[in-house]
Design an enzyme around this catalytic site. Sequence first.
Site, mmCIF file in Angstrom:
data_model
loop_
_atom_site.group_PDB
_atom_site.id
_atom_site.type_symbol
_atom_site.label_atom_id
_atom_site.label_comp_id
_atom_site.label_asym_id
_atom_site.label_seq_id
_atom_site.Cartn_x
_atom_site.Cartn_y
_atom_site.Cartn_z
ATOM 1 N N THR A 1 0.827 -1.215 0.000
ATOM 2 C CA THR A 1 0.000 0.000 0.000
ATOM 3 C C THR A 1 0.857 1.260 0.000
ATOM 4 N N GLY B 1 3.171 -2.983 8.494
ATOM 5 C CA GLY B 1 3.312 -3.252 9.917
ATOM 6 C C GLY B 1 4.759 -3.508 10.295
ATOM 7 N N GLU C 1 -5.941 -5.836 4.170
ATOM 8 C CA GLU C 1 -5.954 -7.048 3.352
ATOM 9 C C GLU C 1 -7.087 -7.000 2.338
HETATM 10 C C1 LIG Z 1 1.096 -17.105 9.543
HETATM 11 C C2 LIG Z 1 0.812 -16.538 10.877
HETATM 12 C C3 LIG Z 1 -0.661 -16.390 11.095
HETATM 13 C C4 LIG Z 1 -0.954 -15.682 12.360
HETATM 14 C C5 LIG Z 1 -2.419 -15.466 12.484
HETATM 15 C C6 LIG Z 1 -2.722 -14.220 13.241
HETATM 16 C C7 LIG Z 1 -3.885 -13.501 12.610
HETATM 17 C C8 LIG Z 1 -3.433 -12.249 11.941
HETATM 18 C C9 LIG Z 1 -4.488 -11.705 11.007
HETATM 19 C C10 LIG Z 1 -3.981 -10.550 10.210
HETATM 20 C C11 LIG Z 1 -3.561 -9.439 11.078
HETATM 21 C C12 LIG Z 1 -2.963 -8.370 10.598
HETATM 22 C C13 LIG Z 1 -2.544 -8.276 9.190
HETATM 23 C C14 LIG Z 1 -2.737 -6.922 8.644
HETATM 24 C C15 LIG Z 1 -1.744 -6.740 7.548
HETATM 25 C C16 LIG Z 1 -2.337 -6.047 6.404
HETATM 26 C C17 LIG Z 1 -1.701 -6.153 5.235
HETATM 27 C C18 LIG Z 1 -2.253 -5.503 4.074
HETATM 28 O O1 LIG Z 1 -3.265 -4.835 4.105
HETATM 29 S S1 LIG Z 1 -1.345 -5.839 2.664
HETATM 30 C C19 LIG Z 1 -2.170 -4.929 1.427
HETATM 31 C C20 LIG Z 1 -3.494 -5.560 1.084
HETATM 32 N N1 LIG Z 1 -4.021 -4.926 -0.062
HETATM 33 C C21 LIG Z 1 -5.025 -5.449 -0.786
HETATM 34 O O2 LIG Z 1 -5.616 -6.452 -0.450
HETATM 35 C C22 LIG Z 1 -5.347 -4.713 -2.050
HETATM 36 C C23 LIG Z 1 -6.756 -5.018 -2.515
HETATM 37 N N2 LIG Z 1 -6.812 -4.954 -3.981
HETATM 38 C C24 LIG Z 1 -6.637 -6.116 -4.729
HETATM 39 O O3 LIG Z 1 -6.443 -7.213 -4.251
HETATM 40 C C25 LIG Z 1 -6.739 -5.935 -6.222
HETATM 41 O O4 LIG Z 1 -6.513 -4.595 -6.569
HETATM 42 C C26 LIG Z 1 -8.139 -6.348 -6.761
HETATM 43 C C27 LIG Z 1 -8.308 -7.825 -6.564
HETATM 44 C C28 LIG Z 1 -9.219 -5.596 -6.033
HETATM 45 C C29 LIG Z 1 -8.207 -5.998 -8.227
HETATM 46 O O5 LIG Z 1 -7.030 -6.484 -8.798
HETATM 47 P P1 LIG Z 1 -6.807 -6.263 -10.368
HETATM 48 O O6 LIG Z 1 -7.257 -4.882 -10.699
HETATM 49 O O7 LIG Z 1 -5.431 -6.654 -10.725
HETATM 50 O O8 LIG Z 1 -7.731 -7.370 -10.963
HETATM 51 P P2 LIG Z 1 -9.145 -7.221 -11.684
HETATM 52 O O9 LIG Z 1 -10.173 -6.733 -10.737
HETATM 53 O O10 LIG Z 1 -8.931 -6.496 -12.952
HETATM 54 O O11 LIG Z 1 -9.405 -8.762 -11.968
HETATM 55 C C30 LIG Z 1 -8.628 -9.415 -12.968
HETATM 56 C C31 LIG Z 1 -8.690 -10.874 -12.732
HETATM 57 O O12 LIG Z 1 -7.788 -11.235 -11.690
HETATM 58 C C32 LIG Z 1 -8.440 -12.041 -10.735
HETATM 59 N N3 LIG Z 1 -7.804 -11.808 -9.452
HETATM 60 C C33 LIG Z 1 -7.700 -10.638 -8.789
HETATM 61 N N4 LIG Z 1 -7.038 -10.832 -7.635
HETATM 62 C C34 LIG Z 1 -6.722 -12.151 -7.571
HETATM 63 C C35 LIG Z 1 -6.056 -12.969 -6.610
HETATM 64 N N5 LIG Z 1 -5.589 -12.464 -5.453
HETATM 65 N N6 LIG Z 1 -5.904 -14.278 -6.860
HETATM 66 C C36 LIG Z 1 -6.397 -14.802 -8.011
HETATM 67 N N7 LIG Z 1 -7.059 -14.099 -8.975
HETATM 68 C C37 LIG Z 1 -7.209 -12.782 -8.739
HETATM 69 C C38 LIG Z 1 -9.856 -11.556 -10.772
HETATM 70 O O13 LIG Z 1 -10.702 -12.547 -10.221
HETATM 71 C C39 LIG Z 1 -10.051 -11.386 -12.262
HETATM 72 O O14 LIG Z 1 -10.243 -12.635 -12.840
HETATM 73 P P3 LIG Z 1 -11.203 -12.760 -14.140
HETATM 74 O O15 LIG Z 1 -11.165 -14.207 -14.462
HETATM 75 O O16 LIG Z 1 -10.575 -11.866 -15.171
HETATM 76 O O17 LIG Z 1 -12.539 -12.284 -13.701
HETATM 77 C C1 LIG Z 2 -4.491 -1.561 10.582
HETATM 78 C C2 LIG Z 2 -3.994 -1.608 9.148
HETATM 79 C C3 LIG Z 2 -2.850 -2.337 8.835
HETATM 80 C C4 LIG Z 2 -2.371 -2.369 7.525
HETATM 81 N N1 LIG Z 2 -1.216 -3.060 7.247
HETATM 82 C C5 LIG Z 2 -0.720 -3.042 5.987
HETATM 83 C C6 LIG Z 2 0.516 -3.688 5.688
HETATM 84 O O1 LIG Z 2 1.146 -4.259 6.562
HETATM 85 N N2 LIG Z 2 0.986 -3.631 4.417
HETATM 86 C C7 LIG Z 2 0.305 -2.993 3.411
HETATM 87 O O2 LIG Z 2 0.777 -2.982 2.275
HETATM 88 N N3 LIG Z 2 -0.895 -2.374 3.657
HETATM 89 C C8 LIG Z 2 -1.408 -2.387 4.923
HETATM 90 N N4 LIG Z 2 -2.598 -1.753 5.191
HETATM 91 C C9 LIG Z 2 -3.251 -0.960 4.136
HETATM 92 C C10 LIG Z 2 -4.523 -1.629 3.631
HETATM 93 O O3 LIG Z 2 -4.226 -2.733 2.845
HETATM 94 C C11 LIG Z 2 -5.309 -0.556 2.840
HETATM 95 O O4 LIG Z 2 -5.749 0.403 3.766
HETATM 96 C C12 LIG Z 2 -6.506 -1.170 2.112
HETATM 97 O O5 LIG Z 2 -6.052 -1.977 1.045
HETATM 98 C C13 LIG Z 2 -7.447 -0.093 1.558
HETATM 99 O O6 LIG Z 2 -6.742 0.820 0.735
HETATM 100 P P1 LIG Z 2 -6.789 2.403 1.069
HETATM 101 O O7 LIG Z 2 -6.612 2.575 2.509
HETATM 102 O O8 LIG Z 2 -5.841 3.098 0.143
HETATM 103 O O9 LIG Z 2 -8.282 2.807 0.706
HETATM 104 P P2 LIG Z 2 -8.804 3.092 -0.785
HETATM 105 O O10 LIG Z 2 -8.355 2.017 -1.708
HETATM 106 O O11 LIG Z 2 -8.517 4.507 -1.132
HETATM 107 O O12 LIG Z 2 -10.396 2.922 -0.554
HETATM 108 C C14 LIG Z 2 -11.070 3.923 0.194
HETATM 109 C C15 LIG Z 2 -12.542 3.646 0.030
HETATM 110 O O13 LIG Z 2 -12.899 3.876 -1.342
HETATM 111 C C16 LIG Z 2 -13.901 2.938 -1.743
HETATM 112 N N5 LIG Z 2 -13.398 2.209 -2.930
HETATM 113 C C17 LIG Z 2 -12.111 2.078 -3.318
HETATM 114 N N6 LIG Z 2 -12.023 1.352 -4.454
HETATM 115 C C18 LIG Z 2 -13.311 1.018 -4.807
HETATM 116 C C19 LIG Z 2 -13.900 0.278 -5.871
HETATM 117 N N7 LIG Z 2 -13.147 -0.293 -6.840
HETATM 118 N N8 LIG Z 2 -15.260 0.140 -5.873
HETATM 119 C C20 LIG Z 2 -16.013 0.688 -4.879
HETATM 120 N N9 LIG Z 2 -15.510 1.407 -3.848
HETATM 121 C C21 LIG Z 2 -14.190 1.573 -3.814
HETATM 122 C C22 LIG Z 2 -14.153 2.019 -0.575
HETATM 123 O O14 LIG Z 2 -15.262 2.503 0.158
HETATM 124 C C23 LIG Z 2 -12.911 2.194 0.289
HETATM 125 O O15 LIG Z 2 -13.162 2.013 1.659
HETATM 126 C C24 LIG Z 2 -3.087 -1.690 6.499
HETATM 127 C C25 LIG Z 2 -4.248 -0.963 6.807
HETATM 128 C C26 LIG Z 2 -4.715 -0.942 8.118
HETATM 129 C C27 LIG Z 2 -5.971 -0.169 8.437
#
Ligand SMILES: CCCCCCCCCC/C=C\CCC/C=C/C(=O)SCCNC(=O)CCNC(=O)[C@H](O)C(C)(C)COP(=O)(O)OP(=O)(O)OC[C@H]1O[C@@H](n2cnc3c(N)ncnc32)[C@H](O)[C@@H]1OP(=O)(O)O
Ligand SMILES: Cc1cc2nc3c(=O)[nH]c(=O)nc-3n(C[C@H](O)[C@H](O)[C@H](O)COP(=O)(O)OP(=O)(O)OC[C@H]3O[C@@H](n4cnc5c(N)ncnc54)[C@H](O)[C@@H]3O)c2cc1C
Length: 615
Positions: A108, A147, A390
């Site tokens: 992110t 994190g 996530e």
């Molecule tokens: C091991 C120890 C365990 C300990 C347990 C303790 C518990 C702990 C719990 C957790 C605690 C804290 C953790 C917090 C840490 C946080 C980390 C983060 O937040 S990391 C950042 C996370 N960010 C995201 O998740 C971003 C979200 N956005 C996306 O994933 C993508 O942008 C998406 C999917 C919304 C769109 O992707 P994209 O634009 O590339 O794809 P399309 O929408 O155009 O779709 C195209 C095509 O791809 C397929 N697709 C998309 N994603 C996936 C995937 N991940 N896997 C497989 N396929 C995927 C999608 O279905 C489409 O397919 P199609 O056939 O074309 O329809």
């Molecule tokens: C506690 C915490 C821990 C985190 N840890 C990590 C980490 O370790 N590593 C890491 O990489 N990231 C981490 N993140 C970031 C996290 O993955 C992002 O906050 C999350 O993916 C959302 O992205 P954003 O915050 O940029 O919100 P944005 O993507 O800007 O979205 C903001 C709002 O816009 C709307 N929106 C956005 N896109 C769409 C769409 N396509 N359609 C409809 N509505 C939409 C939704 O309402 C969304 O809530 C963490 C976040 C938190 C809160």
Amino acid sequence: MLSKREVFDGVPEEYLSHKERYENAIRNSVVAFSLVRKMQEEGKTSINNYRDVVGGLLGSSVLRDGSPLGLHYIMFMPAILNQANEEQQEKWLPRAWNCSIIGSYAQTELGHGTFIRGLETTATYDAATKQFVLHSPTLTAYKWWPGGLGQTANYCIVVAQLYTKGQCHGIHSFIIQVRDEETHMPLPGIKIGEIGAKLGLNAVNNGFLGFDNYRIPRTNMLMKHAQVLEDGTYVKSRHSKLNYGAMVFVRVVIVFDMVNYLSKAVTIATRFSAVRRQCQLKAGETECQILDYVTQQHKLFVSIAAAHAFRITANKLWLTFNEVNEQLVEGNLQRLPELHALACCLKAVTTADTAACVERCRLACGGHGYMMSSSLPLTYGLVTAACTYEGENTVLLLQTARFLVKTYQQLDSKALTPTVAYLKTAAAERFCVGWSNTTEGIIRGFQVVAMRVIIMSTFNEEVQEMSRTVSPQLKEVLHQLVDLYCTYWALEKLSDLLLYTPISQKEVESLRLRYEETLTNLRPNAVGLVDAFDLRDEMLQSTLGSYDGRVYERLMEEAMKSPLNAEPMLQSTLGSYDGRVYERLMEEAMKSPLNAEPVNYTFHKYLKPFMQGKL
Ligand SMILES: CCCCCCCCCC/C=C\CCC/C=C/C(=O)SCCNC(=O)CCNC(=O)[C@H](O)C(C)(C)COP(=O)(O)OP(=O)(O)OC[C@H]1O[C@@H](n2cnc3c(N)ncnc32)[C@H](O)[C@@H]1OP(=O)(O)O
Ligand SMILES: Cc1cc2nc3c(=O)[nH]c(=O)nc-3n(C[C@H](O)[C@H](O)[C@H](O)COP(=O)(O)OP(=O)(O)OC[C@H]3O[C@@H](n4cnc5c(N)ncnc54)[C@H](O)[C@@H]3O)c2cc1C
């Protein structure tokens, strides 16, 4: 060996400053994760099955508001396992596993979280030096949130747009050292710090990271799926989304996490409701337990049922995850879309429902639920974050919708994968031939609703599994929970059922009666059901939910620990924003006392000895 958890002069965490909280978290984390290392040495945990051990620690009272080392286990190591080739795994995994390096996961950015194809950080290949040049072209390209990155991690997985021979090949993952292993100082070309105070998880040390033409070896690109050869030739992956694997894994793990938090919250609220007496059912009688009110049962009992439903679902999802990953290893990608959709859907549904249920548990405890000492506000802060990280829930449900619509469009031309096979049946029956107020009837109704609107996921109750393995008495109670969960959601989603199924008014009325009967039937077993979660007081850390029921004595004991009861004034408030979001966020982050010093003393006193195995 370090002594057990140290706190400042006996002051509980709630009264520590932001900086003291971090220092306390480092101390507690090195003690806690030294246990994991001890279990490794004794062969009691391994690199492929440490989820439960680490999960137990991260959900424990020792690390109750998260840990700066959490991402190391939750994403840094799984990303290496999932995306590094064998040679890279041999190089990095042993050092990560024994914590001689501490990692994070930086995807992110200030400007992008959801739309990862829009990430701005670049990794440009220089064939002359066989290096990648990492760069943050704008402020919005700064990594924001990882994190543990603020002051703790010295390595991280960085997700960046890969350029080679002048062409962009989209986002790929790189393992990057960000701090000196001896001094812990940020390396030249690295701008790094922590992002500041948050609603919760204030012990996680979330950070920011900017690159100024920072060079890394070519071999630091994780190359299990795609590669860049020495001359800069790009070799693409079999499936463009295999690089997204780390996110799928954490979404699956989050479902287990929600089970733990929901079980804790409903245990606290149910036990308190058995102790708390308020008002009279009949004039002149003694005050009754608030658990006897149907309204209180309505607030709480569905959470007990949901905790069981989520646990069964989490186990089933974990089995599916492992099945699909074994197929991926054999080159069979057929079920990857289903796994992605399932992980998106269940992460979104379980986190949203858990956040709503935990808030309802707090509200069910009146003023005492608003006390930090009840542990309910802290639990809410933890679960509500999971609705965002996530993958923000809205976006993940849209991913599920996309998969279901595609599945429906291919209904007659393609074999259905196991979790959507019901669509064939629902389609065949078209409008749900008849309604029955039974668990099966309600599930079939939702399958038809799902069929009709193609965005509802269906609910797969493992009733058969229960009938094989439990006593008749327990089976009866578990069936009551299944009934409760189904009738609750049938009544909650009544508009859909009325729109898409032939349910009659009479049947709705009998459904309501059945729901209240089920609440009454469950009442005698309510406390027993939460006791069955077997959560020790040390885990609950709650004045309201302790097993002995001494609620009031504990509330007073905790209140007397407040420094406010010993001193006049503490605390101050922070400024507000003028609309320049990114600059203001960065300015606010730089106000953090943790960023005032390049290296916090806990590195030399605790972290470094821990990483060198000297604790
Ligand atoms: C091991 C120890 C365990 C300990 C347990 C303790 C518990 C702990 C719990 C957790 C605690 C804290 C953790 C917090 C840490 C946080 C980390 C983060 O937040 S990391 C950042 C996370 N960010 C995201 O998740 C971003 C979200 N956005 C996306 O994933 C993508 O942008 C998406 C999917 C919304 C769109 O992707 P994209 O634009 O590339 O794809 P399309 O929408 O155009 O779709 C195209 C095509 O791809 C397929 N697709 C998309 N994603 C996936 C995937 N991940 N896997 C497989 N396929 C995927 C999608 O279905 C489409 O397919 P199609 O056939 O074309 O329809
Ligand atoms: C506690 C915490 C821990 C985190 N840890 C990590 C980490 O370790 N590593 C890491 O990489 N990231 C981490 N993140 C970031 C996290 O993955 C992002 O906050 C999350 O993916 C959302 O992205 P954003 O915050 O940029 O919100 P944005 O993507 O800007 O979205 C903001 C709002 O816009 C709307 N929106 C956005 N896109 C769409 C769409 N396509 N359609 C409809 N509505 C939409 C939704 O309402 C969304 O809530 C963490 C976040 C938190 C809160």
